[in-house]
Design an enzyme around this catalytic site. Sequence first.
Site, short mmCIF file in Angstrom:
data_model
loop_
_atom_site.label_atom_id
_atom_site.label_comp_id
_atom_site.label_asym_id
_atom_site.label_seq_id
_atom_site.Cartn_x
_atom_site.Cartn_y
_atom_site.Cartn_z
NE ARG A 83 33.41 69.53 0.55
CZ ARG A 83 33.46 68.66 1.56
NH1 ARG A 83 34.55 67.94 1.76
NH2 ARG A 83 32.43 68.51 2.37
CD GLU B 127 34.27 60.80 3.95
OE1 GLU B 127 34.50 61.61 3.03
OE2 GLU B 127 34.32 61.12 5.15
C1 SIN Z 1 31.86 63.70 7.04
O1 SIN Z 1 32.57 63.27 7.93
O2 SIN Z 1 30.91 63.08 6.59
C2 SIN Z 1 32.14 65.07 6.47
C3 SIN Z 1 33.44 65.08 5.81
C4 SIN Z 1 33.47 66.09 4.70
O3 SIN Z 1 32.52 66.85 4.53
O4 SIN Z 1 34.43 66.09 3.94
#
Ligand code: SIN
Length: 542
Positions: free
Chosen positions: A392, A133
């Site tokens: 965050r 991510e």
């Molecule tokens: C997402 O799956 O994009 C959200 C996960 C998160 O906000 O930590």
Amino acid sequence: MDKRDFAERQRYLININTISTQQLFTDTVIIGAGIAGLRAAIEAASNRNVIVLCKGSLRDSNTWLAQGGIASVLCKEDSFESHIEDTLKAGCGICDEKVVSLVVQQAPELIQQLLEWGINFDMESGDIATTLEGGHCHPRIAHAHGDETGRVIAQGLINKVKENPKIKIFQNFYTLDLLTGEDGSECLGIIGFDKRGLQIIWAANTILAAGGTGRLYRETTNPEVATADGLAMGYRAGAVLADMEFMQFHPTTLYIAGASRALITETLRGEGAKLLDDTGYQFMKDYHQDAELAPRDIVSRAILSQMLKNKTTHVYLDVRHFDKQKFTKRFPHIAELCESFDIDVSRELIPVRPSAHYMVGGVKTDQSAKTNIANLYACGEVAATGLHGANRLGSNSLIEGLVFGRIAGSQAAGSSEAASAHISHPAIEFQIPQSDRTRLDTKDITNSLRALMWRNVGIIRKERPLLEAQEIINFWRRYVMDKTFDNQQGWECQNMLTVAGLMAYAAKQRKESRGVHFRSDYPETITNFEKHIEISRPKMEK
Ligand code: SIN
């Protein structure tokens, strides 16, 4: 004291007379049944009785809706140092480094425990599969049933809680307020409302795990229950709130005019989805070297800029290059969601725009999940533990809930006065003076407030709109806070107005840009502001 002043400083939302109200007694009461509340319940019930209060059904939580995953160092190519560094970098200089180390280091053990409890993460060659991510240097996002990580974890924890005879769950229970003793220094339990009427639950320890504030905004990924009740009741009880200016906006929420918004996970971009504008241009590389995988605040602002530049209401996620079968297996929830709107992801683009997602600030705690009020702990989204700083990192919230849920539960189980037999149950009487001001329509105010927050306290902030937001909120507060309601809509409106006012205040105070808080009139990050804005309720004069 005049009535206006009373409303500003009001200690409880309703008239209280503990002697004439139904009463229950327990060792630990937990407000909230997301990952933090459930994990706290399991720990607290190791030797004590526990009641878990859930505002809606057990499915109504941000945890249940979480898609992408849960962050943890899970392979030897990754390291604690790297996860710590990524978290600190995202937090822009104001994370609590000790808390960051604590969470990162406890994460693998707690994920392993979930596996032992029968919670099935997606696996690859015998190990937990991980993905990327934004802002993470390594693929360290564990997921379950593709993009239904939150539901799988929540369901597993609910099963575990239900097996435990020491834990009772009250669903559809609306917690109104924390009860405190005469001088306000000690929490004694809660007062709430369900189909049986008003209830007082006296408890030796109270754990606030009531979730977030997304519903304060017109555009949000959050469920209907996320109306900032926990923050508002903490504030009224005298808890210190910190970092209220830091509201995180998720870059990609499904945008179908007229339909309610839905999260489209960031892991999609982690696995190669592109962001295109209405002309088909892949614009993110113009804004950041990490393009689609830049930190969330940067992607959200870039999308907004592109929308403004092209005068459009949304941009698009492009997954047409994904293998359709693999896509459906890896992202079953999104596949179904898109299908329900007749979007064929192998041929068509997914319309998205940013929306309010996660409250970084909250009730201030120390490393033991303790607040400034004795016997009151906080964990999960409602808490400001210091992990996230000013922003965050994706998937750090579920892991924070797990780590601090366990800490709060273990504190409650271990404290010397953990048993309800040891606490006092003083008679509390509180009367709100009758108001002669006009009664406003709280549904209308709630909708207008959500629009105001989106416009004036949204992704890009500026002095004048923030000031206006404060003025308008204060005007509504005068007509709403001086009333006593007997229904959830009225109480929620009061809580939302309370917390919206605090968020606008904090956003106006922070005259710089840092993390998720961006001020177009103060676009730079300023060294002098490497501090936290803390707020607590002015005490009521006797
Ligand atoms: C997402 O799956 O994009 C959200 C996960 C998160 O906000 O930590």
